[in-house]
Design a protein around this motif. Structure first.
Motif, short mmCIF file in Angstrom:
data_model
loop_
_atom_site.label_atom_id
_atom_site.label_comp_id
_atom_site.label_asym_id
_atom_site.label_seq_id
_atom_site.Cartn_x
_atom_site.Cartn_y
_atom_site.Cartn_z
N PHE A 184 0.83 -1.25 -0.10
CA PHE A 184 -0.01 0.00 0.09
C PHE A 184 0.99 1.30 0.11
N SER A 185 0.40 2.29 -0.49
CA SER A 185 0.96 3.51 -0.57
C SER A 185 0.09 4.60 0.01
N MET A 186 0.93 5.64 0.76
CA MET A 186 0.42 6.88 1.30
C MET A 186 -0.03 7.69 0.22
N GLY A 187 -1.41 8.56 0.61
CA GLY A 187 -1.79 9.30 -0.47
C GLY A 187 -0.77 10.74 -0.37
N GLY A 188 -0.97 11.66 -1.71
CA GLY A 188 -0.02 12.40 -1.73
C GLY A 188 -0.23 13.68 -0.93
N ARG A 189 0.19 14.70 -1.33
CA ARG A 189 -0.02 16.00 -0.58
C ARG A 189 -1.54 16.40 -0.49
N LEU A 190 -2.35 16.12 -1.45
CA LEU A 190 -3.78 16.47 -1.48
C LEU A 190 -4.62 15.49 -1.08
N GLU A 191 -4.00 14.18 -0.58
CA GLU A 191 -4.61 13.03 -0.09
C GLU A 191 -3.99 12.83 1.07
N ALA A 192 -3.47 13.65 1.88
CA ALA A 192 -2.80 13.34 3.17
C ALA A 192 -3.61 12.36 4.13
N GLY A 193 -2.90 11.26 4.52
CA GLY A 193 -3.48 10.47 5.41
C GLY A 193 -4.31 9.25 4.84
N THR A 194 -4.42 9.31 3.52
CA THR A 194 -5.26 8.18 3.02
C THR A 194 -4.36 7.02 2.66
N VAL A 195 -4.70 5.79 2.40
CA VAL A 195 -3.93 4.69 2.05
C VAL A 195 -4.61 4.03 1.05
N LYS A 196 -3.89 3.50 0.07
CA LYS A 196 -4.25 2.97 -1.26
C LYS A 196 -3.67 1.81 -1.60
N LYS A 197 -3.96 0.95 -2.52
CA LYS A 197 -3.29 0.06 -2.95
C LYS A 197 -1.99 0.47 -4.05
N ASN A 198 -0.83 -0.21 -3.78
CA ASN A 198 0.18 0.31 -4.72
C ASN A 198 -0.01 -0.43 -6.23
N ASP A 199 -0.45 0.39 -7.04
CA ASP A 199 -0.71 -0.03 -8.37
C ASP A 199 0.53 -0.46 -9.23
N LYS A 200 1.44 0.26 -8.79
CA LYS A 200 2.96 -0.05 -9.53
C LYS A 200 3.48 -1.27 -8.97
N ARG A 201 3.16 -2.10 -7.77
CA ARG A 201 3.76 -3.22 -7.24
C ARG A 201 4.01 -4.14 -8.03
N GLY A 202 3.27 -4.96 -8.72
CA GLY A 202 3.37 -5.79 -9.75
C GLY A 202 4.50 -5.65 -10.72
N GLU A 203 4.64 -4.43 -11.23
CA GLU A 203 5.69 -4.25 -12.34
C GLU A 203 7.02 -4.24 -11.71
N VAL A 204 6.99 -3.60 -10.34
CA VAL A 204 8.36 -3.52 -9.79
C VAL A 204 8.83 -4.94 -9.18
N MET A 205 7.90 -5.75 -8.59
CA MET A 205 8.18 -7.13 -8.29
C MET A 205 8.63 -7.97 -9.44
N GLY A 206 8.07 -7.63 -10.91
CA GLY A 206 8.39 -8.30 -12.05
C GLY A 206 9.96 -8.13 -12.30
N GLU A 207 10.18 -6.81 -12.19
CA GLU A 207 11.60 -6.36 -12.55
C GLU A 207 12.38 -7.01 -11.37
N LEU A 208 12.24 -6.97 -10.22
CA LEU A 208 13.16 -7.46 -8.95
C LEU A 208 13.30 -9.21 -9.47
N ASP A 209 12.15 -9.77 -9.94
CA ASP A 209 12.46 -11.15 -10.35
C ASP A 209 13.31 -11.09 -11.39
#
Length: 428
Positions: A184-209
């Motif tokens: 999960f990732s924290m929201g940006g400056r305009l979304e302070a305090g919000t937590v959302k799913k990290n949509d880029k995680r799959g791409e990064v995990m694939g690159e790490l693999d």
């Protein structure tokens, strides 16, 4: 007139630079020294009252009680003092970040996501003022670590009294540093305090693999040609000469990271941060995973946790049989506080000697330097701290002597120089 003005300015600049000069680097030990009469804290839980520590040519030659022979060594009376092994500070950017607000004084981050070939050691600035402030509190060894990206680069261990990075190197290229992709990732400056799913995680995990698969395959080639610098830097992960340090805090992510490292044939790995480590103790023990905790000066990570959970965490892990070390992941001028966070851990479940062990012997084991330092034992480097009070107590810590590999270092820093300057001006 112009010539006189220029000469005057250059003279003032020289005077200012001389006043701000760091301490002289200590010369090699020239004769045997015996520190006698102090309370000796070995670093492995043992304490010797009215003891003796003898060292020669940079190595400890004897440790024992008052009857221990000092031979022909120069005897220094340390009665009433406390002697400790030098504290070890892992996971620092010491020497890489001088003034956090001035970008030109920072050399800790490389552009790009995967940079295992970036070596922090060659950027290590031995003239950093932070070094002298740090060692004045008893920290004599540090791990200098790059930042940024997913694979940040390669760290090294340095001793804190050297003219240049080559001389400072205590253990070169000890580990690769990786930040585990968060779920999960924290929201940006305009979304302070919000937590959302990290949509880029799959791409990064694939690159790490892909990267780790390539690195393992590359490591099996005897004489690769042409050389791939990134994969070359990772070879040590597969023969055990380097450790994979993985930044992650949440229980599920810790399990994922360890299983990832195992599946890619990494021999040694350490969890850095590990706020949730107490929730998966059995898993950590089963997989023999060391945990390097960051600063204890934080709030609990979960609303249901005890308010003092960060302070209790070292004791919980230590008593469970997990190899746990302590770091202080803050700005460079705060690395001097490593002994004090150990002292706070001692107030929450650890004995004083167990707390000392966590920032000396345990940190040495995690960094792979425990055969050379971390305890005051015969044959190890003479990395020694002498204090008039308790090293782990900010109220009484007062380091009056320190030796790195037997060399008595100059305990001076910018803050002491400023104190002396202005106390003379305004009176004490």
């Amino acid at each position: 007139m112009k010539k006189i003005y220029l000469l005057l300015c250059s003279g003032l600049l020289c005077a200012a630079s001389l006043q701000a000069q760091p301490p002289i680097i200590a010369k090699p030990q020239s004769k045997a020294i015996a520190l006698k009469g102090a309370t000796i804290h070995i670093g492995n839980g043992q304490v010797v009252e009215n003891g003796v520590v003898v060292f020669e040519n940079g190595k400890i030659t004897a440790v024992g009680n008052a009857q221990t022979s000092t031979g022909s060594a120069e005897v220094i009376d340390a009665a009433g003092k406390h002697i400790y092994p030098g504290v070890i500070a892992p996971n620092t950017n010491l020497g890489l970040d001088e003034v956090s607000a001035v970008k030109a004084t920072q050399d800790k981050v490389e552009t790009g996501m995967l940079n295992p070939n970036v070596r922090s050691l060659i950027s290590y600035n031995t003239d950093s003022e932070h070094i002298y402030v740090t060692r004045d509190n008893g920290v004599l060894i540090a791990q200098t670590v790059p930042e940024g990206g997913v694979i940040s680069g390669t760290s090294s261990v340095v001793q804190l009294d050297a003219w240049n990075w080559e001389d400072a190197a205590y253990r070169k290229d000890d580990g690769i540093w990786m930040t585990w992709p968060a779920m999960f990732s924290m929201g940006g400056r305009l979304e302070a305090g919000t937590v959302k799913k990290n949509d880029k995680r799959g791409e990064v995990m694939g690159e790490l693999d892909r990267t780790f698969k390539d690195a393992y395959g590359y490591s099996q080639i005897k004489n690769p040609s042409p050389l791939n610098l990134k994969l070359e830097a990772m070879k040590g992960l597969y023969d055990g000469t380097k450790t994979l340090f993985i930044h992650t805090d949440y229980a599920k992510e810790i399990v994922e990271a360890v299983n990832f490292a195992k599946s890619h044939n990494v021999k040694k790995y350490v969890i850095v941060g590990g706020d949730d480590a107490y929730l998966i103790i059995d898993f950590l023990k089963e997989n023999n995973v060391p945990v390097l905790l960051n600063s204890l000066h934080r709030l609990p990570g979960r609303t249901e946790e005890d308010v003092d959970m960060p302070y209790k965490l070292p004791a919980i892990l230590h008593k469970a049989g997990i190899l746990v070390g302590l770091a202080y992941e803050e700005t460079p001028y705060n690395y001097r506080n490593v002994p004090f966070i150990a002292g706070q851990a001692a107030g929450h479940g650890l004995s004083k000697e167990e707390a000392l062990q966590i920032v000396t012997l345990n940190n040495a084991k995690i960094l792979g330097i425990d055969t050379r330092t971390g305890t005051l034992e015969t044959g190890k480097d003479a990395n020694i701290v002498v204090s008039t009070g308790d090293l782990l107590d900010m109220r009484t810590n007062n380091v009056i002597q320190a030796f790195i590999q037997g060399r008595q270092i100059v305990l001076d820093d910018k803050q002491k120089r400023l104190y002396k300057r202005f106390s003379e001006k305004y009176g004490k």
